[in-house]
Design an enzyme around this catalytic site. Structure first.
Site, PDB file in Angstrom:
ATOM      1  N   PRO A   1      53.082   9.393  85.827  1.00 19.07           N
ATOM      2  CA  PRO A   1      52.020   9.313  86.829  1.00 19.07           C
ATOM      3  C   PRO A   1      51.061  10.497  86.738  1.00 19.07           C
ATOM      4  O   PRO A   1      51.472  11.647  86.808  1.00 19.07           O
ATOM      5  CB  PRO A   1      52.773   9.334  88.161  1.00 19.07           C
ATOM      6  CG  PRO A   1      54.199   9.076  87.827  1.00 19.07           C
ATOM      7  CD  PRO A   1      54.398   9.535  86.434  1.00 19.07           C
ATOM      8  N   GLU A   2      49.779  10.200  86.568  1.00 13.37           N
ATOM      9  CA  GLU A   2      48.729  11.215  86.605  1.00 13.37           C
ATOM     10  C   GLU A   2      47.858  10.882  87.815  1.00 13.37           C
ATOM     11  O   GLU A   2      48.251  10.086  88.657  1.00 13.37           O
ATOM     12  CB  GLU A   2      47.922  11.183  85.302  1.00 13.37           C
ATOM     13  CG  GLU A   2      48.793  11.290  84.059  1.00 13.37           C
ATOM     14  CD  GLU A   2      48.008  11.266  82.762  1.00 13.37           C
ATOM     15  OE1 GLU A   2      46.804  11.569  82.798  1.00 13.37           O
ATOM     16  OE2 GLU A   2      48.591  10.933  81.721  1.00 13.37           O
TER      17      GLU A   2
ATOM     18  N   LYS B   1      48.560  15.869  91.136  1.00 12.07           N
ATOM     19  CA  LYS B   1      49.506  14.780  90.876  1.00 12.07           C
ATOM     20  C   LYS B   1      50.577  14.693  91.958  1.00 12.07           C
ATOM     21  O   LYS B   1      51.602  14.041  91.757  1.00 12.07           O
ATOM     22  CB  LYS B   1      50.176  14.983  89.513  1.00 12.07           C
ATOM     23  CG  LYS B   1      49.220  15.006  88.330  1.00 12.07           C
ATOM     24  CD  LYS B   1      49.971  15.268  87.034  1.00 12.07           C
ATOM     25  CE  LYS B   1      49.044  15.773  85.963  1.00 12.07           C
ATOM     26  NZ  LYS B   1      49.764  16.221  84.757  1.00 12.07           N
TER      27      LYS B   1
ATOM     28  N   ARG C   1      52.208  18.534  73.033  1.00 12.56           N
ATOM     29  CA  ARG C   1      52.245  17.115  73.406  1.00 12.56           C
ATOM     30  C   ARG C   1      51.539  16.242  72.388  1.00 12.56           C
ATOM     31  O   ARG C   1      50.561  16.645  71.758  1.00 12.56           O
ATOM     32  CB  ARG C   1      51.560  16.891  74.749  1.00 12.56           C
ATOM     33  CG  ARG C   1      52.441  17.289  75.891  1.00 12.56           C
ATOM     34  CD  ARG C   1      51.991  18.549  76.461  1.00 12.56           C
ATOM     35  NE  ARG C   1      51.821  18.377  77.889  1.00 12.56           N
ATOM     36  CZ  ARG C   1      51.250  19.276  78.643  1.00 12.56           C
ATOM     37  NH1 ARG C   1      50.787  20.374  78.111  1.00 12.56           N
ATOM     38  NH2 ARG C   1      51.143  19.093  79.914  1.00 12.56           N
TER      39      ARG C   1
END
Length: 286
Positions: A2-3, A59, A272
């Site tokens: 979730p962003e 967030k 990432r």
DNA sequence: CACGGTGCCTGCCGGC
DNA sequence: TGCCGGCAGGCACCGT
């Protein structure tokens, strides 16, 4: 994962579902859920409190409580807040908030990265300028990218303040801009035609303007489509989002760039997985 | 301070 | 088929 758009979707739904309800009980089923606070302490602070609003900050999902405190929930990678969902997998329920009317809000989190805390609501108001060592993240969040304060001039000033940082790393820094995660950073950089490794201080004025527009475009599109569900994400009703169908480059290594046709490349930036088009997003000159 | 590396966690996937 | 290493990634934490 979730962003901002996913958390915004959840917060908007829950606003219509749990505002005005009064908490009767809090149950933790994972010892580290409320860390460093013991679950009993959090439970004592929640019991009897009415939820006056539900909103998003970065967030974090924020439940404002009567009396100036707030319950903040960090979903991290696989956290879900479920209300009125029938087929919940009990194995992954890490906490439950029960209301006086008999309904319940459940926190499910496969990977146990998510956290909950009761905090003074005013600590969420800053714009990153109050950062101090050891300050919890929720108390030093940066600019909201969809708020009025996020202007091209503001972004230009941020890039000047952090000139040596790779632009993608900076976009992911929650103390600079709050809410952008890996997916939306990648999509925004592709739209702005900026290589993820470009030094923030090297961006020209036209590139900064494009990046500003691209960030808002990616986030708004994510919200409009109910978030992205490449894997785990579901909203408060247990439904997947539709943004994953619209990914231009994320998780599309080897596929043609939607703009120029060149094969999308996967790399690692700031630890990432990162995707970009080698033609549209030129490599920074070393 | 900024930056990079590691641990937290579990499910999933590819290789053997 | 079953096992196992690697990977996913937001963030805390630690060393340089």
């Amino acid at each position: 994962m979730p962003e901002l758009p996913e958390v915004e979707t959840i917060a908007r739904q829950l606003r219509g579902l749990v505002v005005d309800r009064t908490i009767s009980e809090f149950e933790s089923r994972w010892v580290r859920l409320t860390e460093p606070e013991p679950a009993e302490v959090v439970g004592a602070r929640l019991r009897g409190r009415r939820i006056s609003d539900v909103r998003r900050r970065g967030k974090f999902v924020v439940f404002d409580l009567d009396g100036g405190e707030a319950l903040v929930v960090s979903l991290r990678m696989t956290g879900k807040l479920l209300y009125g969902v029938e087929d919940v997998d009990e194995r992954y329920v890490r906490g439950e908030i029960r209301f006086e009317d008999g309904t319940a809000l459940r926190f499910s989190d496969t990977r146990k990265f998510g956290r909950m805390a009761v905090i003074d609501a005013s600590t969420l108001d800053g714009n990153g300028e109050t950062r101090r060592p050891k300050m919890p993240l929720h108390a030093s969040l940066g600019q909201e990218p969809l708020a009025r304060g996020f202007t091209v001039a503001w972004l230009r000033a941020l890039l000047r303040r952090r000139p040596r940082a790779a632009i993608k790393v900076l976009l992911l820094d929650q103390r600079a801009i709050a809410g952008i995660g890996n997916i939306y950073a990648i999509e925004a950089l592709w739209r702005a035609r900026i290589h993820p490794l470009r030094k923030a201080g090297s961006l020209r004025a036209d590139e900064i303007a494009r990046l500003h527009e691209a960030i808002r475009w990616a986030l708004r599109k994510g919200i409009r489509l109910g978030g992205a569900s490449p894997s785990d994400y579901v909203d408060a009703r247990g439904n997947k989002g539709r943004m994953q169908r619209e990914f231009q480059v994320y998780a599309r290594a080897g596929e043609p760039c939607p703009r120029c046709g060149r094969a999308i490349v996967r790399s690692v930036v700031g630890g990432r997985g990162t995707f970009h088009c080698p033609r549209c997003q030129r490599v920074p000159r070393a």
